[in-house]
Write an enzyme that holds these catalytic residues in place. Structure first.
Site, PDB file in Angstrom:
ATOM      1  N   ASP A   1       0.860  -1.179   0.000  1.00 11.94           N
ATOM      2  CA  ASP A   1       0.000   0.000   0.000  1.00 11.94           C
ATOM      3  C   ASP A   1       0.902   1.237   0.000  1.00 11.94           C
ATOM      4  O   ASP A   1       1.961   1.236   0.629  1.00 11.94           O
ATOM      5  CB  ASP A   1      -0.891  -0.009   1.243  1.00 11.94           C
TER       6      ASP A   1
ATOM      7  N   ASP B   1      -1.332  -0.579   6.416  1.00 13.44           N
ATOM      8  CA  ASP B   1      -1.360  -0.016   7.772  1.00 13.44           C
ATOM      9  C   ASP B   1      -2.723   0.512   8.200  1.00 13.44           C
ATOM     10  O   ASP B   1      -2.903   0.859   9.360  1.00 13.44           O
ATOM     11  CB  ASP B   1      -0.337   1.127   7.877  1.00 13.44           C
TER      12      ASP B   1
ATOM     13  N   ASP C   1      -7.070  -1.524   4.687  1.00 11.89           N
ATOM     14  CA  ASP C   1      -6.179  -2.603   4.252  1.00 11.89           C
ATOM     15  C   ASP C   1      -6.504  -3.940   4.912  1.00 11.89           C
ATOM     16  O   ASP C   1      -6.008  -4.979   4.474  1.00 11.89           O
ATOM     17  CB  ASP C   1      -4.712  -2.238   4.563  1.00 11.89           C
TER      18      ASP C   1
END
Length: 336
Positions: free
Chosen positions: A22, A221, A225
């Site tokens: 990400d 994080d 996600d």
């Protein structure tokens, strides 16, 4: 600095083929700052930023915080918004000082039929510089752009290069537009970018890579996600992120650095290599010892294995396996 929740994650990590990272908070610091304010004709820069900051006060997104801090940093007093509504993956809408304000990405403006009057070309220039442009419309008319930028973590590029040297494909996933995503990807050496991915579609993108026959890891994080971390063969959570992401992960990187991903995979490979050595050693001992204990050699050479010698040999087998396992205490990771 690494928390591995179980043996299955440790075992699976050795065979990972693709790692999805990400962007915000993983590759970058996740603390963007306001960089540019572009206004349409007839709109004042301070007025645009004051209204945008007032609307963003109600949002918890890191990009919103950057706009609010940027506006306050210019000494602006931010009004309160009413009817705040966040549209995931698109933007926000609210009423402020009696005016309807929209703030979001290009897709959001097109969905609401907002004419951009050349602002889209300026947004492309900002995106090429690695900035995230957000359009502002007031009462259905284009008002301008506020752009923010998030800086790359100092060790991200080195960790990504180390993963590539280990033979692992690295993919970046982001909700940002294609140009912004690729600009950040170029800085860290990533070729494959999944851009403009809605929060609810991250897990689906992980699954698509798995359907290509790959063992996939996800590193993230945020709350958004968590489903993707759970879907992945191994989920890595940044320890500085949300509790939901950490709970959904298999491995937590306490220090929040991507070097932890490299180290975790190296630990997995070293551990499993040691396990295979131990299995091989124990198998050889038994292959050699059992026929002798059964008396296979007695008709030819008159050799029998007494229970005492068999017990000593079996103990020696266990000592060998334990001694080999203890070599891991002296194991040192390769530099990332």
């Amino acid at each position: 600095g690494i928390l591995i929740r179980g043996g299955e994650a440790l075992q699976t990590a050795q065979n990972l083929q693709t790692i999805i990272l990400d962007k915000t908070g993983t590759i970058t610091h996740g603390k963007p700052v306001l960089t540019d304010v572009v206004v349409a004709s007839g709109v004042k820069e301070e007025e645009l930023l004051r209204l945008a900051g007032g609307v963003e006060k109600s949002s918890e997104h890191p990009l919103a915080a950057a706009i609010v801090e940027g506006a306050k940093g210019r000494g602006l007093t931010l009004p309160d918004a009413e009817g705040f509504n966040a549209v995931p993956g698109h933007g926000i809408e609210a009423r402020i000082e009696g005016r309807a304000l929209l703030l979001g990405n290009l897709k959001f403006m097109r969905d609401r039929k907002i004419p951009l009057d050349g602002l889209d070309a300026r947004a492309l220039e900002l995106a090429d510089g690695g900035k995230t442009p957000m359009f502002v419309a007031i009462d259905g008319k284009p008002a301008g752009i506020v752009a923010v930028a998030d800086t790359v973590k100092e060790d991200s590029k080195g960790a990504i290069q180390a993963l590539k040297r280990m033979g692992i494909e690295v993919v970046m996933i982001t909700g940002d537009n294609e140009r912004t995503g690729r600009a950040i990807a170029r800085q860290v050496g990533i070729e494959r970018v999944l851009a403009e991915v809605l929060p609810q579609d991250k897990a689906f993108n992980v699954q698509k890579l798995q359907l290509e026959g790959k063992r996939v890891a996800m590193v993230g994080d945020g709350i958004n996600d968590a489903p993707a971390l759970a879907q992945a063969d191994v989920g890595f959570a940044i320890g500085t992120g949300t509790d939901v992401a950490i709970a959904a992960s298999d491995i937590t990187l306490i220090k929040g650095s991507l070097r932890g991903v490299v180290l975790a995979i190296q630990i997995s490979r070293a551990t499993m290599r040691n396990v295979y050595q131990n299995l091989f050693g124990a198998f050889v001992y038994n292959v050699l010892g059992l026929p002798i204990a059964l008396g296979v050699l007695y008709p030819f050479f008159g050799i029998l294995l007494s229970p005492l010698l068999a017990a000593i040999a079996m103990s020696f087998s266990s000592v060998t396996v334990i001694s080999n396992a203890n070599r891991l205490k002296r194991w040192k990771p390769r530099a990332a």
